[in-house]
Design an enzyme around this catalytic site. Sequence first.
Site, PDB file in Angstrom:
ATOM      1  N   ASP A   1       0.808  -1.217   0.030  1.00  0.00           N
ATOM      2  CA  ASP A   1       0.041  -0.022   0.224  1.00  0.00           C
ATOM      3  C   ASP A   1       0.829   1.280   0.064  1.00  0.00           C
ATOM      4  O   ASP A   1       0.446   2.432   0.542  1.00  0.00           O
ATOM      5  CB  ASP A   1      -0.956  -0.023   1.219  1.00  0.00           C
ATOM      6  CG  ASP A   1      -1.879  -1.154   1.389  1.00  0.00           C
ATOM      7  OD1 ASP A   1      -2.229  -1.662   0.217  1.00  0.00           O
ATOM      8  OD2 ASP A   1      -1.914  -1.850   2.476  1.00  0.00           O
TER       9      ASP A   1
ATOM     10  N   HIS B   1      -4.972  -1.855  -5.372  1.00  0.00           N
ATOM     11  CA  HIS B   1      -3.990  -0.593  -6.145  1.00  0.00           C
ATOM     12  C   HIS B   1      -5.163   0.587  -6.555  1.00  0.00           C
ATOM     13  O   HIS B   1      -6.063   0.138  -7.486  1.00  0.00           O
ATOM     14  CB  HIS B   1      -3.026  -0.877  -7.357  1.00  0.00           C
ATOM     15  CG  HIS B   1      -2.059  -2.038  -6.976  1.00  0.00           C
ATOM     16  ND1 HIS B   1      -1.414  -2.583  -7.974  1.00  0.00           N
ATOM     17  CD2 HIS B   1      -1.934  -2.542  -5.695  1.00  0.00           C
ATOM     18  CE1 HIS B   1      -0.764  -3.339  -7.173  1.00  0.00           C
ATOM     19  NE2 HIS B   1      -0.874  -3.544  -5.922  1.00  0.00           N
TER      20      HIS B   1
HETATM   21  P1  GDP Z   1      -0.802   0.325  -3.621  1.00  0.00           P
HETATM   22  O1  GDP Z   1      -1.445  -0.981  -3.117  1.00  0.00           O
HETATM   23  O2  GDP Z   1       0.664   0.191  -3.478  1.00  0.00           O
HETATM   24  O3  GDP Z   1      -1.005   0.524  -4.949  1.00  0.00           O
HETATM   25  O4  GDP Z   1      -1.259   1.385  -2.602  1.00  0.00           O
HETATM   26  P2  GDP Z   1      -2.828   1.615  -2.248  1.00  0.00           P
HETATM   27  O5  GDP Z   1      -3.818   2.167  -3.370  1.00  0.00           O
HETATM   28  O6  GDP Z   1      -3.392   0.329  -1.564  1.00  0.00           O
HETATM   29  O7  GDP Z   1      -2.662   2.806  -1.059  1.00  0.00           O
HETATM   30  C1  GDP Z   1      -2.248   3.958  -1.275  1.00  0.00           C
HETATM   31  C2  GDP Z   1      -3.137   4.962  -0.854  1.00  0.00           C
HETATM   32  O8  GDP Z   1      -2.499   6.351  -0.856  1.00  0.00           O
HETATM   33  C3  GDP Z   1      -4.276   5.061  -2.095  1.00  0.00           C
HETATM   34  O9  GDP Z   1      -5.352   5.673  -1.267  1.00  0.00           O
HETATM   35  C4  GDP Z   1      -3.780   6.362  -2.819  1.00  0.00           C
HETATM   36  O10 GDP Z   1      -4.757   7.078  -3.510  1.00  0.00           O
HETATM   37  C5  GDP Z   1      -2.962   7.199  -1.953  1.00  0.00           C
HETATM   38  N1  GDP Z   1      -1.934   7.953  -2.358  1.00  0.00           N
HETATM   39  C6  GDP Z   1      -0.855   7.565  -3.263  1.00  0.00           C
HETATM   40  N2  GDP Z   1      -0.075   8.559  -3.336  1.00  0.00           N
HETATM   41  C7  GDP Z   1      -0.272   9.595  -2.266  1.00  0.00           C
HETATM   42  C8  GDP Z   1       0.405  10.794  -1.836  1.00  0.00           C
HETATM   43  O11 GDP Z   1       1.484  11.206  -2.520  1.00  0.00           O
HETATM   44  N3  GDP Z   1      -0.412  11.271  -1.060  1.00  0.00           N
HETATM   45  C9  GDP Z   1      -1.761  11.187  -0.629  1.00  0.00           C
HETATM   46  N4  GDP Z   1      -2.276  12.005   0.342  1.00  0.00           N
HETATM   47  N5  GDP Z   1      -2.027   9.878  -0.841  1.00  0.00           N
HETATM   48  C10 GDP Z   1      -1.685   9.099  -1.777  1.00  0.00           C
HETATM   49  P1  IMO Z   2      -0.834  -4.307  -2.268  1.00  0.00           P
HETATM   50  O1  IMO Z   2      -0.329  -4.751  -3.558  1.00  0.00           O
HETATM   51  C1  IMO Z   2      -1.088  -4.686   2.075  1.00  0.00           C
HETATM   52  C2  IMO Z   2      -0.955  -8.954   3.536  1.00  0.00           C
HETATM   53  C3  IMO Z   2      -2.202  -9.345   4.226  1.00  0.00           C
HETATM   54  C4  IMO Z   2      -1.845 -10.420   5.297  1.00  0.00           C
HETATM   55  C5  IMO Z   2      -0.603 -10.981   4.555  1.00  0.00           C
HETATM   56  C6  IMO Z   2      -1.062 -12.418   3.762  1.00  0.00           C
HETATM   57  O2  IMO Z   2      -2.183  -3.510  -2.141  1.00  0.00           O
HETATM   58  O3  IMO Z   2       0.351  -3.461  -1.528  1.00  0.00           O
HETATM   59  P2  IMO Z   2      -2.684 -12.774   1.738  1.00  0.00           P
HETATM   60  O4  IMO Z   2      -4.084 -12.637   1.482  1.00  0.00           O
HETATM   61  O5  IMO Z   2      -1.782 -12.444   0.598  1.00  0.00           O
HETATM   62  O6  IMO Z   2      -2.327 -14.344   2.077  1.00  0.00           O
HETATM   63  O7  IMO Z   2      -2.358 -12.120   3.129  1.00  0.00           O
HETATM   64  O8  IMO Z   2      -0.301  -9.974   3.435  1.00  0.00           O
HETATM   65  N1  IMO Z   2      -0.936  -8.298   2.287  1.00  0.00           N
HETATM   66  C7  IMO Z   2      -1.079  -6.967   1.952  1.00  0.00           C
HETATM   67  N2  IMO Z   2      -0.937  -6.091   2.668  1.00  0.00           N
HETATM   68  N3  IMO Z   2      -0.945  -4.465   0.588  1.00  0.00           N
HETATM   69  C8  IMO Z   2      -1.081  -5.658   0.124  1.00  0.00           C
HETATM   70  O9  IMO Z   2      -1.221  -5.434  -1.325  1.00  0.00           O
HETATM   71  C9  IMO Z   2      -1.120  -6.820   0.510  1.00  0.00           C
HETATM   72  N4  IMO Z   2      -1.356  -8.190   0.019  1.00  0.00           N
HETATM   73  C10 IMO Z   2      -1.178  -9.058   1.195  1.00  0.00           C
HETATM   74  O10 IMO Z   2      -2.763  -8.008   4.819  1.00  0.00           O
HETATM   75  O11 IMO Z   2      -1.250 -10.019   6.337  1.00  0.00           O
HETATM   76 MG    MG Z   3      -2.760  -1.681  -1.773  1.00  0.00          MG
END
Ligand code: GDP
Ligand code: IMO
Ligand code: MG
EC number: 6.3.4.4
Length: 456
Positions: free
Chosen positions: A42, A70
């Site tokens: 994340d 994502h």
């Molecule tokens: P990913 O799994 O790595 O693609 O990330 P996620 O989408 O799960 O979580 C990242 C969150 O942070 C999302 O809600 C994005 O919209 C937000 N985000 C990403 N970059 C920025 C930033 O530079 N500033 C802020 N405020 N939010 C961001």
């Molecule tokens: P993105 O791509 C955050 C974590 C789960 C759990 C562990 C195992 O959005 O960054 P699983 O269902 O994969 O067997 O869970 O891994 N986990 C993540 N945490 N972002 C993710 O993906 C994750 N994918 C798995 O929360 O602790």
């Molecule tokens: Mg994510």
Amino acid sequence: MMAASSTTSWRISGEPAATGQKRSRNDAGNKVTVVLGAQWGDEGKGKVVDLLATEADFVCRCQGGNNAGHTVVVDGKEYDFHLLPSGIINPKSVSLIGNGVVIHLPGLFEEGDKNEKKGLKGWEKRLIVSDRAHLVFDFHQVVDGLQETERQAQEGKNIGTTKKGIGPAYSSKASRTGLRVCDLLGDFKDFSTRFKNLVRQYQSMYPSLTVDVEDQLKKLKEYSERLRPMVRDGVYYMYEALHGPPKKILVEGANAALLDIDFGTYPFVTSSNCTVGGACTGLGIPPLNIGDVFGVAKAYTTRVGIGAFPTEQLNAVGELLQTRGHEVGVTTGRKRRCGWLDLVIVRYAHMINGFTAIALTKLDILDVLDEIKVGVAYKLNGKRIPHFPANMDVLQKVEVEYETFPGWKTDTSAARKWNDLPAKAQNYIRFIENHIGVPIKWVGVGKSRECMIQMF
Ligand code: GDP
Ligand code: IMO
Ligand code: MG
């Protein structure tokens, strides 16, 4: 054909596709750019991929499944992708789901249809799926839940998985009883027999597991016809992309280094390789074709689920990061645990991945803090340790050494270039860059595409 970008090093050879041709190390074909999470997930990978995808010909997922979440924000509209590569938004690029990914077909189509309602047009025509990718069945997801219950009962804690069936599906793959896309599209009678055997195998382990086999097979048959036009031999498809005319190829990592099955905080990890090797094994890309490897790190640290988290802040700072950062899981809706930036883990991720640059996201979330801490080293029994501990009991015991920075107490969300940032924020960023030893190429100050300061 697209013009080579001045902002990223898409290196190309322009060599025509041909097997058996001799190649030197300098003439290996198109280079692939890889985007990887450098913490516990994340970090904002979706946003970085979206930024690069506007110029990409191919955007590929190489591992994980719909455990990933994502987020991409374009023109004020928020999309969340789980199995689909985030590049699916770009109507000019092809999205590829590689052999290393595990695919839950109902999840895939549900995700596509949901995003179509938001305005994502023609995604099925832009999606290619490797015939070697393994399938996640509904019962894998049920088993994921049963295993969590069992862990809780036996050990008093579980992993906190996403319950998307990821662990059980990769277990089936490793125990060689898994079923792949090519099996589903082959002789359906043979597929049905193997499916029934797999169900029986799991039922012998989990007697409470009930599966309506005929109903599942009927649904899988229906999905297979919708899937068929998208399926290719993933290895040959990638080979042609690498060795045909110049192409910009992007790999979107899912999950992250500290969740990697080999290098992460085992057993509190996911079940695939989320580090750079996963790009090679999950798509059939030779290491020579790996070009830039961009690590994505948040300006602080978060984690979903259970496991050691040395810089976690179970206090007002952690709460502030959680609320200001809207730190809620995209896939599960769970609150993310929050803490200070831990540079020990980012350096560890760099040891494994060899990042060529870093995207530092969510700097804006720190805007209101009086002071900001950064974890720079771990100590055990009062002594600094140079490595990242493999053993979770040891990791639970480390004492974190922090550097403290004054907060900039200024809204950075409107900053669009380096000079727009307050000096104290610049100082924070330069410290991170020097400590990891990798240039920071982007700094994120907001959710949308334009809120990304490009440094070079
Ligand atoms: P990913 O799994 O790595 O693609 O990330 P996620 O989408 O799960 O979580 C990242 C969150 O942070 C999302 O809600 C994005 O919209 C937000 N985000 C990403 N970059 C920025 C930033 O530079 N500033 C802020 N405020 N939010 C961001
Ligand atoms: P993105 O791509 C955050 C974590 C789960 C759990 C562990 C195992 O959005 O960054 P699983 O269902 O994969 O067997 O869970 O891994 N986990 C993540 N945490 N972002 C993710 O993906 C994750 N994918 C798995 O929360 O602790
Ligand atoms: Mg994510």
